[in-house]
Scaffold this motif. Structure first.
Motif, PDB file in Angstrom:
ATOM      1  N   THR A  10       0.860  -1.179   0.000  1.00 54.00           N
ATOM      2  CA  THR A  10       0.000   0.000   0.000  1.00 54.00           C
ATOM      3  C   THR A  10       0.899   1.232   0.000  1.00 54.00           C
ATOM      4  O   THR A  10       1.797   1.355   0.838  1.00 54.00           O
ATOM      5  N   THR A  11       0.663   2.137  -0.943  1.00 58.81           N
ATOM      6  CA  THR A  11       1.475   3.348  -1.053  1.00 58.81           C
ATOM      7  C   THR A  11       0.544   4.537  -1.206  1.00 58.81           C
ATOM      8  O   THR A  11      -0.485   4.456  -1.885  1.00 58.81           O
ATOM      9  N   ALA A  12       0.924   5.668  -0.576  1.00 59.07           N
ATOM     10  CA  ALA A  12       0.052   6.845  -0.584  1.00 59.07           C
ATOM     11  C   ALA A  12       0.850   8.090  -0.932  1.00 59.07           C
ATOM     12  O   ALA A  12       2.069   8.170  -0.731  1.00 59.07           O
ATOM     13  N   CYS A  13       0.121   9.093  -1.442  1.00 61.81           N
ATOM     14  CA  CYS A  13       0.727  10.394  -1.744  1.00 61.81           C
ATOM     15  C   CYS A  13      -0.307  11.504  -1.546  1.00 61.81           C
ATOM     16  O   CYS A  13      -1.517  11.241  -1.404  1.00 61.81           O
ATOM     17  N   ASP A  14       0.161  12.752  -1.564  1.00 65.01           N
ATOM     18  CA  ASP A  14      -0.764  13.880  -1.470  1.00 65.01           C
ATOM     19  C   ASP A  14      -1.218  14.293  -2.862  1.00 65.01           C
ATOM     20  O   ASP A  14      -0.898  13.626  -3.865  1.00 65.01           O
ATOM     21  N   THR A  62      -0.261  16.508  -4.801  1.00 64.85           N
ATOM     22  CA  THR A  62       0.797  16.909  -5.735  1.00 64.85           C
ATOM     23  C   THR A  62       1.699  15.748  -6.134  1.00 64.85           C
ATOM     24  O   THR A  62       2.627  15.926  -6.926  1.00 64.85           O
ATOM     25  N   GLY A  63       1.444  14.579  -5.573  1.00 65.11           N
ATOM     26  CA  GLY A  63       2.278  13.429  -5.877  1.00 65.11           C
ATOM     27  C   GLY A  63       3.414  13.207  -4.899  1.00 65.11           C
ATOM     28  O   GLY A  63       4.241  12.315  -5.113  1.00 65.11           O
ATOM     29  N   ARG A  64       3.457  13.991  -3.815  1.00 55.56           N
ATOM     30  CA  ARG A  64       4.484  13.751  -2.799  1.00 55.56           C
ATOM     31  C   ARG A  64       4.110  12.518  -1.993  1.00 55.56           C
ATOM     32  O   ARG A  64       2.997  12.441  -1.447  1.00 55.56           O
ATOM     33  N   LEU A  65       5.020  11.559  -1.906  1.00 55.99           N
ATOM     34  CA  LEU A  65       4.752  10.328  -1.162  1.00 55.99           C
ATOM     35  C   LEU A  65       4.597  10.631   0.320  1.00 55.99           C
ATOM     36  O   LEU A  65       5.329  11.456   0.887  1.00 55.99           O
ATOM     37  N   THR A  66       3.666   9.933   0.942  1.00 52.62           N
ATOM     38  CA  THR A  66       3.374  10.173   2.350  1.00 52.62           C
ATOM     39  C   THR A  66       3.557   8.936   3.221  1.00 52.62           C
ATOM     40  O   THR A  66       3.945   9.065   4.384  1.00 52.62           O
ATOM     41  N   ALA A  67       3.279   7.763   2.683  1.00 58.58           N
ATOM     42  CA  ALA A  67       3.333   6.568   3.529  1.00 58.58           C
ATOM     43  C   ALA A  67       3.325   5.315   2.677  1.00 58.58           C
ATOM     44  O   ALA A  67       2.888   5.325   1.514  1.00 58.58           O
ATOM     45  N   MET A  68       3.782   4.223   3.270  1.00 56.37           N
ATOM     46  CA  MET A  68       3.626   2.907   2.640  1.00 56.37           C
ATOM     47  C   MET A  68       3.560   1.839   3.713  1.00 56.37           C
ATOM     48  O   MET A  68       4.164   1.949   4.787  1.00 56.37           O
ATOM     49  N   ARG A  69       2.799   0.809   3.399  1.00 52.39           N
ATOM     50  CA  ARG A  69       2.721  -0.374   4.251  1.00 52.39           C
ATOM     51  C   ARG A  69       2.923  -1.593   3.362  1.00 52.39           C
ATOM     52  O   ARG A  69       2.371  -1.648   2.259  1.00 52.39           O
ATOM     53  N   ALA A  70       3.705  -2.536   3.837  1.00 55.42           N
ATOM     54  CA  ALA A  70       3.974  -3.725   3.029  1.00 55.42           C
ATOM     55  C   ALA A  70       4.010  -4.964   3.903  1.00 55.42           C
ATOM     56  O   ALA A  70       4.466  -4.918   5.049  1.00 55.42           O
ATOM     57  N   VAL A  71       3.526  -6.044   3.336  1.00 60.41           N
ATOM     58  CA  VAL A  71       3.679  -7.369   3.925  1.00 60.41           C
ATOM     59  C   VAL A  71       4.374  -8.232   2.880  1.00 60.41           C
ATOM     60  O   VAL A  71       3.870  -8.369   1.754  1.00 60.41           O
ATOM     61  N   VAL A  72       5.529  -8.769   3.246  1.00 61.18           N
ATOM     62  CA  VAL A  72       6.355  -9.540   2.319  1.00 61.18           C
ATOM     63  C   VAL A  72       6.502 -10.953   2.870  1.00 61.18           C
ATOM     64  O   VAL A  72       7.023 -11.141   3.978  1.00 61.18           O
ATOM     65  N   ILE A  73       6.044 -11.935   2.113  1.00 57.47           N
ATOM     66  CA  ILE A  73       6.171 -13.336   2.508  1.00 57.47           C
ATOM     67  C   ILE A  73       7.129 -14.013   1.542  1.00 57.47           C
ATOM     68  O   ILE A  73       6.855 -14.138   0.347  1.00 57.47           O
ATOM     69  N   ASN A 121       3.470   0.497  -7.829  1.00 53.27           N
ATOM     70  CA  ASN A 121       2.526   1.345  -7.107  1.00 53.27           C
ATOM     71  C   ASN A 121       2.729   2.826  -7.438  1.00 53.27           C
ATOM     72  O   ASN A 121       1.773   3.595  -7.515  1.00 53.27           O
ATOM     73  N   LEU A 122       3.987   3.235  -7.652  1.00 54.80           N
ATOM     74  CA  LEU A 122       4.237   4.623  -8.021  1.00 54.80           C
ATOM     75  C   LEU A 122       3.591   4.969  -9.359  1.00 54.80           C
ATOM     76  O   LEU A 122       3.062   6.083  -9.550  1.00 54.80           O
ATOM     77  N   ASN A 123       3.620   4.042 -10.294  1.00 55.43           N
ATOM     78  CA  ASN A 123       2.972   4.295 -11.584  1.00 55.43           C
ATOM     79  C   ASN A 123       1.469   4.520 -11.413  1.00 55.43           C
ATOM     80  O   ASN A 123       0.877   5.381 -12.066  1.00 55.43           O
TER      81      ASN A 123
END
Length: 864
Positions: free
Chosen positions: A448-452, A454-465, A527-529
Motif C-alpha cells: 500500500t502506497t500513498a501520496c498527497d 501533488t504526488g508527494r509520497l506520504t506513507a507505505m505499508r507492506a507485507v512480504v512473505i 505502485n508509483l505508476n
C-alpha cells in the motif's frame, strides 16, 4: 566398446571409441579444456567446436558421427587468430566470468570464415546458439566486429599502453587466458589417482528415509565406496550462517528429507562414466510424505515441522513514523498484490570441486565458490577439524550471481577425500545444478502506497512473505534487504514493513543478484505508476519529485550522503523517456538503489596484504572474482596509489594460506570494502617508495591493511540509523515498439567513481539483460516441489533477443576517498529493469500486471 573411429582434431589424427561423447573425448582424453561443459544438453553453446567448418555443440556428438571429419577447437586456431581474438575480446571489454568465451570465439570464427565483413544482425544470429549470463552480449558482438576488421585487413594488432589508473579502460588482467581457454576452472583440473563422486538425491521433496542399501552398488567393479551420514566424522549440519547451520551433509536413516536436492548417499567411483550406474544400484527405501509447497501451507496451524524450531525462519518488522495517520489523511492510496517466482542463476559453469588429503591430518580443496573462508569453515565443521587443517584454493569462477555462496559440491568432495585418502572430484550435471543450489526467493507481497494531491509520497505499508525453501541459506539477510529497500529511494518517512521468511519443501532460496531488492522494487515501483496516474503526472515526474537528495532522510531512517546521485540519474534518462512519447511510442521508467556492503549492524571487513616478491607487487586478498573483474579493480587501485605500471602488479588467486579473509563476494561489497583495503595497503607501500626505497630494497616486506564498516542493526532506536555505508542509484527507461517489443533501453547509474568504465558498462548491460529475463521470460516452474525446467527452457535471453542499450554514468562530487570513491554496481544493474518494463506495458495498454514474468506481452501470452 563401440567401433574405433578416426577423425582430425586441430589438424592431427585422433582415434576413439565411437560410442563416446565428443565433449568427453576432447576434454578428458585430449585435454583440450577450452571446450567447456556448460549444460550437456545442447542449449548453452559453451562446448562449441567447428565440425568441418561449421559451429557445432560437442556435447551432442558421439564419435561415430565424426568418421573422417575435421574438428577444430580454440587450441587449434592459428597464432594470428589467437592474437586477434585475445586482443579483440579484451579491447571490447567482452570478458567477464569467461566460461562462455571460447565457445563464442568458435562461433565467431565459423561466421568470419564464411562472411569476413558481417553486420551486427549477422553476428547476433551467429552467436544465437551461445548463451552468456554475464555480459548482455553487446561487448561480445563488438569484439567480433573488431576481430573481423583485423582478420580482414591483415593489419598489426594495436599495442595499448595503459597506466592502469582509476578511470581508465584498462584491459582485464584475465581477458587473454579466458578468451583462449587457458585459464583454469576447477573441472579443468586432473590429479593422478583421482576418484569421482556424486550424491544420490531424494526421490521425494518430503519423505522419511527408512533404509539405505548399498550392497549392489559396492559390487560394481568401479565402486570404491558409498558414504552416508553415519560416515560424517564431524557435524552433519552445516550452513552459510554458522548460528543456523540447518543443512544436512547427507540425510540420515530415520530422518525426513526437505527437498529433492537432498543428498542421501555419496557414491564414489574410479571412473566418472560409471557414476550413474553405481548410483542407480543404491537402493533407498522411503515413506513418502505430503510436501509443504507454499508458505501458506507451511504456516498453517497443523503443518508438520520442516525444521525443529518451526517453519518460520525469521520475521522482520521495520516501522518509522505513523503510517495509519498518514494513510488516513493522504489524497491518494493504492493497494496491490504482487507475486514473483523462484528464478535460477543459470551461471555458465556447473559447480565443481576437487579435494585431496594434505599432510597427515589435513585436506586441500580446490573450489570455484564465492568465499574460500566460508568453505573452509563449513568443511572444517563437517570433518571435525580446526579450520587451519582445511586448505582452500580458489580457481576461476564461471559465474556466480550469489548462487555459489552455499555448499554444493565442496563438502562432498572434501568428505570423500578425507575418508578415502584419495583425490576426489565432484561435478554437478547441469540438471543437478538446477535442482540443488539455492534460487532467487519467490515472494508474495501486499503493498500500500500513498501520496498527497501533488504526488508527494506520504506513507507505505507492506507485507512480504518469502519462500525460503528447504534450508535457511541466506533467507534471513535477503528478507532484511528486501525490507530495508522496500519503500524505495524516496524522501518520505512513514513506513510499516513486515517480512516473513518461511521454510517449505521447495528448493532453497538464497543469494541472487539483487538480494531481495528485485522483488520489493517491482512492487514499490508499480505502485508509483498507479499513483502518478491518479495525480495526473508522469511516472518520471512522480519519481523526480520524491527522489532522495543529499541530506534528506531515506524511509529506513538513514540520511542520504553528499554523493547521492538519484536526481542526476533521473535527469540523465528524462529526454529518452519523453522523446519516446513524442515519437508515438511508449516507455516505462524505474529508479532504485542498492547497498554496498552487508550492513545492518553485521561485521563486514575487507582485507589485503601486499608483498614485494621478485621486485613485483603481489596483491593478496581472498575476495573472489565471479566475473565482475575484481583482479582488474585491485590492479587499477594499486596502480593509482603506487604510480607503478600494471606489469609490476600481480593479483594472487584466493588461498587460505596466502590471502587474508576479505569476506564473501556478495552484497556489491568487494570493490568498496576490498578496494579500500587495497588502497590502504598500497598507501603503506607508497610511503616507503616516497622515502626513496626501491622495490629491490623492499624485497620480502609485507604491508597489511583492512577496512571495516560500522552500521546499525535493523530496528535501531537511533533517530537516523546507518543501515549501509554506501548506496548506488540508478534510473532506467525502457522503450517499446508498436508490437510491444523492447526496442531500446537507456539507463543511468550513480556508482561513485567508475574504476573501469568499459568493464562497468559491460556489467550493467549484463545485469539489464538478466533483468529483462526476470521481467519477461525467466521462470523456474515446480510441480509439487519438483523442478521441471531444463537449461534450455529457463527463458534465458540470447544475443538475438537483446535490444540496443545506452549506459550513462553520472559521477557526482568525489568527496569520498573510500575505494577511490567507487561504489558497487553488480546488483544494482539488475534491479530497475523489471519494474521499468512493467511500467512500459502499463503505458502501452493500461493493464496492471502484478506477477512475474509478465503475461500478455510480446514475449509471453496470458495463461488461463
Amino acid at each position: 566398446m563401440g567401433n574405433i573411429i578416426s577423425f582430425s582434431v586441430n589438424g592431427e589424427l585422433a582415434t576413439g571409441d565411437g560410442s563416446g561423447k565428443l565433449l568427453d573425448f576432447l576434454r578428458e582424453d585430449l585435454r583440450l579444456t577450452s571446450v567447456k561443459n556448460g549444460c550437456g544438453q545442447g542449449a548453452c553453446g559453451a562446448c562449441t567446436v567447428l565440425v568441418d567448418g561449421k559451429a557445432a555443440r560437442a556435447c551432442l556428438f558421439t564419435l561415430d558421427k565424426l568418421a573422417g571429419k575435421s574438428v577444430v577447437t580454440v587450441e587449434g586456431l592459428s597464432e594470428r587468430e589467437k592474437a586477434v581474438y585475445a586482443f579483440a575480446f579484451a579491447e571490447a571489454g567482452a570478458v567477464q566470468c569467461g566460461f562462455c568465451i571460447p565457445g563464442m570465439v568458435i562461433s565467431a570464427k565459423a561466421l568470419l570464415d564464411q562472411s569476413p565483413e558481417p553486420d551486427l544482425p549477422a553476428i547476433k544470429k551467429a552467436l544465437r546458439g551461445n548463451i552468456c549470463r554475464c555480459t548482455g552480449y553487446v561487448k561480445i558482438e563488438r569484439a567480433v566486429l573488431i576481430a573481423a576488421e583485423l582478420l580482414r585487413s591483415g593489419g598489426d594488432i594495436p599495442r595499448r599502453q595503459f597506466t592502469g589508473g582509476v578511470g581508465e579502460d584498462f584491459h582485464r588482467v584475465d581477458a587473454g587466458a579466458k578468451t583462449l581457454g587457458t585459464g583454469v576452472y576447477v573441472d579443468d583440473m586432473t590429479v593422478p589417482d583421482m576418484l569421482y563422486a556424486s550424491a544420490v538425491r531424494s526421490a521425494y521433496p518430503r519423505a522419511r528415509v527408512l533404509a539405505i542399501e548399498a550392497a549392489a552398488a559396492l559390487e560394481h567393479p568401479d565402486c570404491v565406496a558409498v558414504l552416508t551420514a553415519a560416515d560424517v566424522p564431524g557435524n552433519n549440519k552445516i550452513g552459510h550462517l554458522t548460528f543456523i547451520s540447518d543443512w544436512d551433509v547427507l540425510i540420515p536413516v530415520g530422518e525426513i528429507t526437505r527437498y529433492v536436492g537432498d543428498g542421501i548417499a555419496l557414491a564414489v567411483s574410479r571412473r566418472k562414466e560409471s557414476l550413474p550406474a553405481i548410483k542407480a544400484l543404491v537402493r533407498i527405501d522411503y515413506e513418502p510424505l505430503t510436501p509443504l509447497t507454499s508458505p501458506a501451507a507451511a504456516l498453517a496451524a497443523d503443518a508438520p515441522l520442516i525444521h525443529e524450531k518451526g517453519n518460520l525462519l525469521v520475521r522482520e518488522h521495520l516501522v518509522r513514523g505513523d503510517v495509519d495517520e498518514a494513510l488516513r489523511t493522504s489524497k491518494h492510496v493504492v493497494t496491490r498484490h504482487y507475486s514473483v517466482p523462484f528464478t535460477e542463476h543459470a551461471f555458465m559453469e556447473p559447480e565443481c570441486a576437487v579435494a585431496m588429503p594434505e599432510g597427515e591430518d589435513g585436506v586441500l580443496l580446490y573450489t570455484g565458490g564465492q568465499s574460500i573462508y566460508d568453505e573452509q569453515r563449513e568443511v572444517a565443521r563437517m570433518l571435525g577439524l580446526v579450520p587451519d587443517k582445511v586448505h582452500v584454493r580458489g580457481r576461476l569462477v564461471g559465474g556466480g550471481f550469489g548462487g555459489k555462496e552455499d555448499m554444493s559440491v565442496q563438502h562432498h568432495a572434501a568428505l570423500a577425500a578425507w575418508l578415502l585418502r584419495r583425490p576426489v572430484k565432484v561435478l554437478f550435471s547441469r540438471q543437478e545444478s538446477i535442482i540443488v543450489h539455492p534460487k532467487r526467493h519467490a515472494m508474495e507481497m501486499d503493498f500500500t502506497t500513498a501520496c498527497d494531491e501533488t504526488g508527494r509520497l506520504t506513507a507505505m505499508r507492506a507485507v512480504v512473505i518469502s519462500d525460503t525453501g528447504a534450508y535457511a541459506s541466506l533467507g534471513g539477510p535477503v528478507l532484511q534487504r528486501a525490507c530495508t529497500h522496500a519503500a524505495g529511494p524516496y524522501n518520505y518517512q512513514n513506513i510499516d514493513i513486515e517480512g516473513k521468511a518461511v521454510y517449505t519443501n521447495n528448493p532453497p532460496g538464497g543469494a541472487f543478484r539483487g538480494f531481495g531488492v528485485c522483488q520489493t522494487a517491482f512492487a514499490t515501483e508499480n505502485n508509483l505508476n498507479l499513483l502518478a496516474a491518479l495525480v495526473g503526472i508522469s511516472p518520471w515526474e512522480i519519481r523526480f519529485r520524491n527522489a532522495i537528495r543529499p541530506g534528506q532522510v531515506l524511509p529506513n531512517g538513514q540520511i542520504a550522503d553528499e554523493t547521492t546521485g538519484l536526481e542526476r540519474c533521473l535527469l540523465a534518462v528524462r529526454e529518452a523517456y519523453e522523446q519516446a512519447g513524442r515519437d508515438g511510442k511508449v516507455a516505462g521508467i524505474s529508479s532504485f538503489f542498492k547497498n554496498s556492503g552487508v550492513g545492518v549492524g553485521l561485521p563486514d571487513t575487507g582485507r589485503c596484504v601486499i608483498s614485494v616478491e621478485d621486485q613485483r607487487v603481489h596483491m593478496r586478498t581472498s575476495a573472489a572474482c565471479i566475473g565482475q573483474g575484481l583482479a582488474t579493480v585491485v590492479t587499477q587501485i594499486a596502480c593509482e596509489v603506487l604510480g607503478l605500471p600494471p606489469a609490476q602488479i600481480l593479483v594472487e588467486p584466493p588461498d587460505t594460506r596466502r590471502t587474508p579473509n576479505s569476506g564473501t563476494t556478495t552484497a556489491s561489497r568487494q570493490t568498496f570494502f576490498t578496494g579500500e583495503a587495497v588502497r590502504r595497503a598500497a598507501l603503506l607501500l607508497r610511503a616507503k617508495l616516497d622515502e626513496g626505497k626501491t622495490l629491490a630494497e623492499l624485497e620480502g616486506e609485507e604491508f597489511a591493511a583492512e577496512y571495516s564498516g560500522v552500521t546499525d542493526p535493523m530496528g535501531s532506536d537511533k533517530p537516523f540509523p546507518v543501515s549501509h555505508l554506501a548506496y548506488g542509484y540508478a534510473a532506467e527507461a525502457v522503450i517499446l515498439d508498436q508490437q510491444g517489443k523492447v526496442e531500446k533501453i537507456v539507463a543511468a547509474y550513480d556508482m561513485g567513481k567508475v574504476i573501469n568504465p568499459k568493464a562497468a558498462a559491460g556489467q550493467i548491460e549484463g545485469g539489464i539483460v538478466m533483468g529483462l529475463g526476470y521481467a519477461l521470460t525467466e521462470d523456474y516452474p515446480l510441480s509439487d516441489g519438483v523442478p521441471t525446467a531444463k537449461y534450455g527452457t529457463l527463458g534465458l535471453w540470447r544475443a538475438t533477443d537483446v535490444p540496443p542499450m545506452e549506459i550513462r554514468f553520472v559521477e557526482g562530487p568525489q568527496l569520498n576517498t573510500v575505494a577511490c570513491g567507487a561504489k558497487g554496481v553488480g546488483e544494482l544493474a539488475t534491479i530497475p529493469t523489471a519494474p521499468a518494463v512493467a511500467g512500459a506495458y502499463y503505458a502501452l495498454d493500461g493493464q496492471f500486471r502484478g506477477k512475474l514474468p509478465l503475461e500478455d506481452t510480446f514475449y509471453r501470452k496470458k495463461k488461463n
